[in-house]
Design an enzyme around this catalytic site. Structure first.
Site, PDB file in Angstrom:
ATOM      1  N   GLY A 278      21.071 -44.909  52.008  1.00 36.26           N
ATOM      2  CA  GLY A 278      21.184 -44.422  50.637  1.00 36.26           C
ATOM      3  C   GLY A 278      21.163 -45.545  49.627  1.00 36.26           C
TER       4      GLY A 278
ATOM      5  CD  GLU B  25      31.549 -52.444  50.071  1.00 41.10           C
ATOM      6  OE1 GLU B  25      32.125 -51.817  50.976  1.00 41.10           O
ATOM      7  OE2 GLU B  25      32.106 -52.785  49.013  1.00 41.10           O
TER       8      GLU B  25
ATOM      9  CB  CYS C   1      33.475 -51.126  53.590  1.00 40.61           C
ATOM     10  SG  CYS C   1      34.766 -51.680  52.469  1.00 40.61           S
TER      11      CYS C   1
ATOM     12  N   GLY D 117      28.290 -47.365  49.732  1.00 37.07           N
ATOM     13  CA  GLY D 117      27.869 -46.267  50.593  1.00 37.07           C
ATOM     14  C   GLY D 117      27.014 -46.752  51.737  1.00 37.07           C
ATOM     15  CB  SER D 118      24.795 -44.861  53.990  1.00 35.18           C
ATOM     16  OG  SER D 118      23.796 -44.336  53.138  1.00 35.18           O
TER      17      SER D 118
END
Length: 519
Positions: free
Chosen positions: A227, A247, A284, A223-224
């Site tokens: 976060g 990641e 990604c 994710g971000s």
């Protein structure tokens, strides 16, 4: 009153149904406690029992593929063709980890028999193997509702390792998550194992509760950066810190040599356009920055890429907040001093989460000379969506100086002409990437034995790990050694008779007796 979890169609922006409610701390606790209770059962199933579990789970996903794809398309707008491929990938990686279990080498079994004459001192009998960490928390990703979600690689590899999984469903696809969970749990029933080997929680607060729960022994996250970093810090701040395999975002630089653009500028432009807009730029491994030589050939490439960008037909982005973040990020890049906007596509107005593709450029010299951290952070940060930045360089010295300022990425790509050997470029990219791509495009990740999908921070929180491929199982295991332990008290992997038929290194010699035949 507990908040509801809604399924939203990104093409219209409308709520389709209420799927669940946000889990309370007590409900998260119940899921984690149940996972801890079944951990010994999953471990006792052995490699062959877990291999059967994974194959039955894959079969159940395949059987329910039509409904799963329908729900995933409704919640992601990624299209049924893409999603059928993604579901096939999810089934494939479950079966790949079944093959990893059959192979048995993942346990890295090593035995040194007792040697009273060993120098400099007598050696006791030592036997080393890997054992499961325990229940694992997995966070579903927004951009892969199947392959990086409930039935994704984190879940598959953790179950293969013998770790029950509690998935925190991504809010963008709650109905898809529920449907996939049901398929996996049917597979568990078919394998004679408890359904609690994999379970699901919903809601933002539930994610933090999951990471903090004492029964959870490791976490997988895609994710971000914001976060992921929050949860990573949370995992490290526990009384008993746990591994957090995150990641978090990746720039994925692409370097084009002068020879490459002279040889095939338009061909490379077409490949880059597909790569940076694929899946509405929500990969990604999307190339976020492209280093292009200044001069007529580089200009040919820029013109071709700009033309393709203007003609791009946008799809809906995954969620409203993702669309809004992309708009803000692309505007920030276009507004930087020294940046030129080369092209932008149109985007439908009104309902739905649509955004235009954008192409901007900046001179490498501007980045090399910049003392403005905000400029470097903006250009050299992931912008999740269909945007890429062309960085034009005058010569090799300028290129190397710009590359030296890059952060870590999942991938780095070099396009060169036949006979070119840009070793200095590769030397700078190697410590900044987990996968080096030669004359190709980084978007997309093969699920294979040799796959590496992880890189230096901020692309990953642990540069030594991968979230895709056979080696992903290593994240959920820890070593243990037995010293001078009677054979009947040893786990099967370490017993002298080798009942599981594992490859083992014995007294320094690798032995390959065959594949696993029993649990």
């Amino acid at each position: 009153m507990t908040a509801t979890v809604e399924s939203v169609d990104p093409r219209t922006g409308q709520v389709v149904e209420v799927v669940a409610h946000e889990f309370t701390p007590d409900e998260v606790d119940a899921r984690c406690v149940a996972a801890a209770a079944v951990a010994p059962v999953l471990d006792d199933a052995g490699p062959s029992g877990r291999a059967r579990l994974l194959r039955l789970m894959a079969d159940e996903l395949d059987t329910d593929s039509d409904k799963i794809v329908e729900l995933a398309d409704r919640e992601s707008a990624l299209g049924t063709t893409r999603l059928r491929g993604e579901l096939a990938r999810s089934s494939f990686q479950l079966r790949l980890f079944a093959d990893v279990l059959d192979d048995g080498a993942y346990l890295n079994v090593t035995i040194d028999h007792a040697d009273p004459d060993a120098a400099p001192a007598p050696r006791p009998d030592l036997r080393r193997t890997l054992i499961p960490l325990g229940p694992v928390g997995v966070f579903g990703a927004s951009n892969f509702p199947l392959a990086f979600s409930v039935p994704g690689g984190d879940t598959a590899s953790a179950l293969a390792a013998g770790c029950p999984v509690v998935v925190k469903a991504h809010p963008a696809h709650p109905a898809t998550s529920q449907r996939c969970l049901e398929a996996l749990q049917r597979g568990a029933v078919g394998a004679g194992l408890p359904t609690d080997v994999v379970s699901l929680v919903h809601g933002g607060p539930a994610g933090a509760d999951l990471v903090r729960h004492p029964a959870i022994r490791a976490v997988g996250f895609t994710g971000s950066l914001a976060g992921g970093r929050f949860l990573f810090d949370l995992a490290g701040a526990r009384p008993d810190p746990i591994p957090f395999y995150g990641e978090l975002g990746s720039l994925n630089p692409v370097v084009l040599t002068a020879g490459a653009v002279a040889e095939r500028a338009e061909e490379i432009a077409a490949g880059l356009l597909t790569s940076y807009t694929n899946g509405v730029g929500q990969f990604c491994t999307k190339p976020g920055v492209v280093f292009v030589p200044a001069g007529p050939d580089g200009q040919r490439l820029a013109v071709a890429l700009a033309e393709g960008t203007r003609g791009y037909e946008p799809g809906a982005m995954l969620a409203e907040r993702i669309r809004d973040a992309f708009r803000a990020g692309s505007d920030a890049r276009a507004g930087l001093a020294g940046v030129t906007e080369l092209a932008s596509s149109s985007a439908p107005a009104g309902a739905g989460f649509f955004a235009p593709a954008r192409l901007v450029s900046i001179a490498a010299r501007t980045l090399v000379d910049s003392t403005d951290a905000d400029t470097l952070d903006t250009v050299f940060d992931e912008c999740f969506g269909p945007l890429t930045v062309l960085v034009t360089y005058a010569d090799g010295t300028e290129l190397l100086a710009a590359l030296d300022r890059l952060p870590g990425s999942l991938t780095a790509t070099v396009h060169a002409a036949a006979g070119e050997a840009p070793t200095a470029v590769l030397d700078l990219l190697r410590p900044r990437a987990g996968r080096l791509v030669w004359n190709g495009y980084p978007t997309g990740v093969a699920v294979a034995w040799a796959t590496q999908h992880g890189g230096p921070y901020p692309s990953s929180t642990d540069v030594r790990s991968t979230s895709v491929g056979a080696a992903a199982i290593e994240r959920w295991l820890r070593p243990i050694a037995y010293q001078s332990t009677p054979d009947p008290l040893l786990p099967p992997a370490l017993r002298e008779a080798n009942p599981w038929g594992l490859p083992r290194r014995i007294d320094g010699v690798l032995q390959q007796p065959g594949r696993v035949t029993g649990a």
